[in-house]
Design a protein around this motif. Sequence first.
Motif, short mmCIF file in Angstrom:
data_model
loop_
_atom_site.label_atom_id
_atom_site.label_comp_id
_atom_site.label_asym_id
_atom_site.label_seq_id
_atom_site.Cartn_x
_atom_site.Cartn_y
_atom_site.Cartn_z
N UNK A 279 0.87 -1.17 0.00
CA UNK A 279 0.00 0.00 0.00
C UNK A 279 0.91 1.22 0.00
N UNK A 280 0.33 2.41 0.08
CA UNK A 280 1.14 3.62 0.04
C UNK A 280 2.12 3.70 1.21
N UNK A 281 1.75 3.17 2.36
CA UNK A 281 2.60 3.36 3.53
C UNK A 281 2.81 2.09 4.35
N UNK A 282 2.40 0.93 3.82
CA UNK A 282 2.56 -0.29 4.59
C UNK A 282 2.54 -1.50 3.65
N UNK A 283 3.18 -2.58 4.09
CA UNK A 283 3.14 -3.84 3.33
C UNK A 283 2.39 -4.87 4.16
N UNK A 284 1.29 -5.35 3.62
CA UNK A 284 0.40 -6.24 4.36
C UNK A 284 0.70 -7.71 4.07
N UNK A 285 0.34 -8.55 5.02
CA UNK A 285 0.45 -9.99 4.86
C UNK A 285 -0.79 -10.52 4.16
N UNK A 370 -9.45 0.30 -0.82
CA UNK A 370 -9.06 1.70 -1.07
C UNK A 370 -8.23 1.87 -2.33
N UNK A 371 -7.73 0.78 -2.89
CA UNK A 371 -6.80 0.88 -4.02
C UNK A 371 -7.57 1.06 -5.33
N UNK A 372 -7.18 2.05 -6.13
CA UNK A 372 -7.89 2.31 -7.39
C UNK A 372 -7.35 1.52 -8.58
N UNK A 373 -6.31 0.69 -8.39
CA UNK A 373 -5.74 -0.01 -9.54
C UNK A 373 -6.73 -1.04 -10.09
N UNK A 374 -6.55 -1.38 -11.36
CA UNK A 374 -7.47 -2.31 -12.02
C UNK A 374 -7.50 -3.68 -11.37
N UNK A 375 -6.38 -4.13 -10.85
CA UNK A 375 -6.34 -5.45 -10.22
C UNK A 375 -7.26 -5.49 -9.00
N UNK A 376 -7.12 -4.51 -8.13
CA UNK A 376 -7.94 -4.50 -6.90
C UNK A 376 -9.40 -4.21 -7.20
N UNK A 377 -9.64 -3.34 -8.17
CA UNK A 377 -11.01 -3.02 -8.51
C UNK A 377 -11.76 -4.21 -9.09
N UNK A 378 -11.07 -5.06 -9.84
CA UNK A 378 -11.73 -6.20 -10.47
C UNK A 378 -11.75 -7.44 -9.58
#
Length: 435
Positions: A279-285, A370-378
Amino acid sequence: MKFFLPDSQDLVDPTFDFERERRSVARQRQTDDLYAHEIFSMPAFDGLLVSKGIVDGFGALGSRYTAAQRHRLLRRGAPEFFRLERAPHPLKIMGDCGAFTYVAEEVPPYSVDEVLEFYGNCRFDMGVSLDHVILEFKPAADTPGSGVEIAEPVRDRQKLTLELAQEFLHKHKVGRYSFEPLGVAQGWSPKSYAAAVKALQKMGYDYIALGGMVPLKTPELHMCLEEIQTVRKPGTRLHLLGVTRTEHLAEFSRLGVASFDSTSPLRQAFKDDRDNYYSDDFKYTAIRIPQVEGNPGLQRKISSGQVSQEQARRLERACLEAMKLFEEGRRTVTQVVEVLMEYERFYDPDTKKNHAPAYEKTLREAPWRRCPCEVCQSLKYHVILFRGAERNRRRGFHNIWTLYRQLQRLGLDTPQEPFTESRQPSHRLKAQARG
């Protein structure tokens, strides 16, 4: 600073149904599957890095290309092979030799002529000179009287790399190749790297790739760049080959780095134990729900009768159902984590890892929403599931997209105008995640 994504034939299947986990029977991998640059409507990187070692394969490391793919790449050229016309902005292609594939050899398995022919046939925009990687790093060797000796074979590798760079540049000029040449600097210490850069500049190179730095820790890499600064001419640009310390790119830019390549955002999606989703400020598991048929350890236990296949499938289905209901707002974070941990204790009872706290944070903050990229949106919540190549690779594509946004916010890259509507790629991911 420009970001080049190393090619390893990482594509995704747009026909994949994530609810039923099936592919279309009519799917044609070469024509239907998508590269990362075909998925996004905004830029996610500036170019591709294509290695001769990856295309041809060498020794135990086989080619990532089929024979038909390799012939098509050489016959049609990289721009057509990678369908660059579908990218949201113009992409450059850089070629290199993939020195790590032949690191155990005494000399590179290719000739300069073969490398030049490969770059020319593939119609690359840039080409890196033939080199021989040095894996030793002994900064104390720069201190007189330290007693640290550098073995002759190590020195020979640097000498050979510089000789090959000289030959590469000469034959590049004589052959009137259209791609821009980069000379490779190899070294075993900050001063030896600086000496190599100085020698390459004297030959006529103004774009220099720094090789062999993948194993270096960040302070060691910084030491080398600082020393190179003492000899680098104002117009000389540096490229970091395979460097993954992307969190330090702003400092690297100050030290003359104009470009880099890295697979780290893609590989962390499915190789790291914790940092899987950027993400913009963190890397999630990512949430691990391994496929019963796709987990070798679990399959061995089932085959030996240690565990029940029926119970394994029941727990697997329960986890998938819990995630679906969570996305619909019908399960709490606590309820989902309980189901996930029951399955984890089943398929990996001996592990000392406890993913529960990390899962709680991932689910509580649900970054994919919250992510607007095509991968997350789809894909929605499917992007956060650590499960199978189709989800994991798409999460890697998301990471690449996120890294590129971070570069732009740091002012390390200049956003380019997206294609007009008539030239934008057809984003065939939108209808994939059914239900």
